[in-house]
Design a protein around this motif. Structure first.
Motif, short mmCIF file in Angstrom:
data_model
loop_
_atom_site.label_atom_id
_atom_site.label_comp_id
_atom_site.label_asym_id
_atom_site.label_seq_id
_atom_site.Cartn_x
_atom_site.Cartn_y
_atom_site.Cartn_z
N ILE A 17 10.72 -3.29 -12.01
CA ILE A 17 9.88 -2.70 -13.05
C ILE A 17 9.03 -1.60 -12.40
O ILE A 17 8.36 -1.83 -11.40
N ILE A 18 9.07 -0.40 -12.98
CA ILE A 18 8.29 0.73 -12.48
C ILE A 18 7.24 1.09 -13.54
O ILE A 18 7.58 1.41 -14.68
N VAL A 19 5.98 1.05 -13.15
CA VAL A 19 4.88 1.40 -14.05
C VAL A 19 4.41 2.80 -13.70
O VAL A 19 3.93 3.04 -12.58
N GLY A 20 4.57 3.73 -14.63
CA GLY A 20 4.19 5.12 -14.39
C GLY A 20 5.41 5.97 -14.08
O GLY A 20 6.12 5.73 -13.11
N CYS A 21 5.66 6.96 -14.92
CA CYS A 21 6.86 7.80 -14.77
C CYS A 21 6.50 9.26 -14.54
O CYS A 21 7.08 10.17 -15.13
N GLY A 22 5.51 9.48 -13.67
CA GLY A 22 5.18 10.84 -13.25
C GLY A 22 6.17 11.31 -12.19
O GLY A 22 7.32 10.89 -12.17
N LYS A 23 5.69 12.16 -11.28
CA LYS A 23 6.58 12.73 -10.27
C LYS A 23 7.20 11.65 -9.39
O LYS A 23 8.41 11.62 -9.17
N VAL A 24 6.36 10.73 -8.88
CA VAL A 24 6.87 9.69 -7.99
C VAL A 24 7.72 8.69 -8.77
O VAL A 24 8.81 8.30 -8.32
#
Length: 465
Positions: A17-24
């Protein structure tokens, strides 16, 4: 709100699970989706979730990643790892804390605020985090490493600093021009050439390959042998004595602190007066100037023509590139360009902008190395991971565990995969550039350069019949 583009359950891999879909976050999705992981993303912006789920085979949820109900809906109870990389340190830490309470998973948080930089080990232990990553601090470390050896375009460190993968461009008229690769070994420097980039093409050369001025050559050696090699071919090796930094953000603070501690004079130009006052307190040994770092007259007045290194660290890629080009026009200073976006790489390669650092990739590589180590059922033995040659190859460092199939045979007898180079061994702190008769032993650290992706164990270097 939920978005999905999942077609079927992955055959292998982790539930991430990835929280935050900005550049990184986007970079992590791009990299991890190629390695057969089951990925779910959470972001508060619905348009971001729509874009990610359209581009990649992932599940998406719109909402607060620190919300208990959102994490439950995203499947935290079945997750192997949660990675929180939003713009907010506090939200990242809270997301990981809730994930540890609700699920039984590893947690990784991006924490950027310098106020927390001295407390990372405490936070990691008290909150039970698996990994804390600070992009600005890691970027500053990479820049400082490059300023130690100004002739290098890239330096990637292995074997706890005992070995380095160094990329440099052969100067026009250098003694290496029109010489075969074997000529390097005649200089009596223990090193291994891993690749040559010419006209946009990557070549894994043999000893007969003829080098030319303008080629970008990547080799592996100890720091001492790297310096010795550069001296023998007449390339400057001295560490810079001073540095002009444009912009007073977090990376500038971390870089200034590291450079000052190593005896480098630091000058920072920052437009915001309040930030100048803060930096004057944080970095009392640096010269902090209030002014527009993109002002040509101010740059000349402050000595851009005589400074030994120039690092623009503004928030705008375009401004960083223009400032670097201006610095190159004014002097022969060592320049390092920070690029946040990864587009137009072909255009950047054609410009004379010195070394380039990509914070998003530096951060992603640290996290990818941890994820791959988690996949290894024998135990965590991936120590280091870098993407090199413009992401066309990987350089990995493995620790060789007991009963590994690579132990005990001469390297020449190992059935290694194609497009793979066994670059070095680190045995009890001694770096060995391996030859055919050398044998890999338990406890060795092995550095491998390969165009394959997804290696999780040193045994992946072998062909399996």
């Amino acid at each position: 709100m939920r978005s999905s583009k999942k077609t079927q359950k992955k055959e292998r891999g982790l539930n991430i699970i990835i929280v935050g879909c900005g550049k990184v976050g986007s970079t992590l999705v791009e990299k991890l989706s190629k390695e057969s992981h089951d990925i779910t993303v959470i972001d508060q912006k619905n348009e971001v979730i729509q874009r990610i789920t359209e581009d990649y085979d992932v599940m998406g949820f719109t909402g607060n990643g620190a919300s208990y109900s959102i994490q439950i809906e995203a499947g935290i109870q079945d997750a192997d790892v949660l990675i929180a990389v939003t713009e907010s340190d506090e939200l990242n830490l809270l997301s990981c804390t809730i994930a540890k309470k609700v699920g039984d998973c590893a947690t990784i948080a991006r924490v950027r605020n310098p106020d927390y930089s001295m407390e990372l080990s405490y936070l990691r232990n008290q909150l039970g985090l698996s990994l804390i990553i600070n992009p600005e601090l890691e970027t500053a470390r990479e820049i400082a490493r490059l300023l130690r050896l100004p002739s290098a375009l890239e330096i990637n460190s292995f074997a706890r600093g005992h070995a380095e993968l160094v990329k440099f461009k052969i100067p026009k008229g250098n003694l290496l021009h029109d010489k075969p690769i074997s000529a390097m070994h005649e200089l009596n420097c223990d090193m291994l050439v891993c690749g040559v980039e010419r006209d946009g093409n990557l070549i894994i050369p043999d000893g007969s390959f003829i080098m030319r001025g303008g080629d970008a050559v990547t080799f592996l050696a100890t720091p001492t042998n790297s310096m010795d090699f550069f001296k023998k071919i007449g390339v400057d090796t001295h560490k810079v004595k001073n540095c002009m930094i444009i912009g007073g953000g977090k990376t500038s603070y971390y870089l200034g602190k590291q450079l000052i501690s190593s005896g480098v004079e630091v000058k920072i130009l920052e437009l915001d007066e309040k930030r100048c006052e803060e930096l004057s307190v944080l970095l009392p040994k640096a010269l902090i100037l209030h002014g527009d770092g993109s002002d040509e007259d101010l740059l000349r007045e402050e000595g851009i023509e005589s400074t030994e290194s120039f690092v623009p660290l503004t928030g705008l890629d375009e401004e960083n590139i223009l400032l670097t080009l201006f610095a190159r026009k004014c002097s022969d200073t060592k320049v390092i360009t920070k690029i946040n976006r990864s587009t137009f790489s072909d255009v950047l390669d054609s410009l004379d902008i010195g070394s380039i650092v990509y914070p998003r990739y530096i951060t992603a590589e640290k996290i990818l190395a941890y994820i791959r180590a988690m996949q290894n059922s024998v135990g965590s033995n991936i120590e280091t991971l870098y993407h090199i040659f413009d992401n066309r190859a990987e350089a990995l460092e493995f620790k060789v565990e007991k009963d590994s199939p690579v132990i005990g045979k001469p390297i020449m007898e190992l059935k290694l995969k194609d497009n793979l180079l066994l670059a070095c061994l680190n045995r009890n702190g001694k770096v060995i550039i391996p030859r055919g008769q050398d044998v890999i032993c338990e406890g060795d650290y092995v550095v491998v350069v390969t165009t394959h992706t997804g290696f999780t164990d040193v045994s992946d270097i072998l062909k399996w019949q």
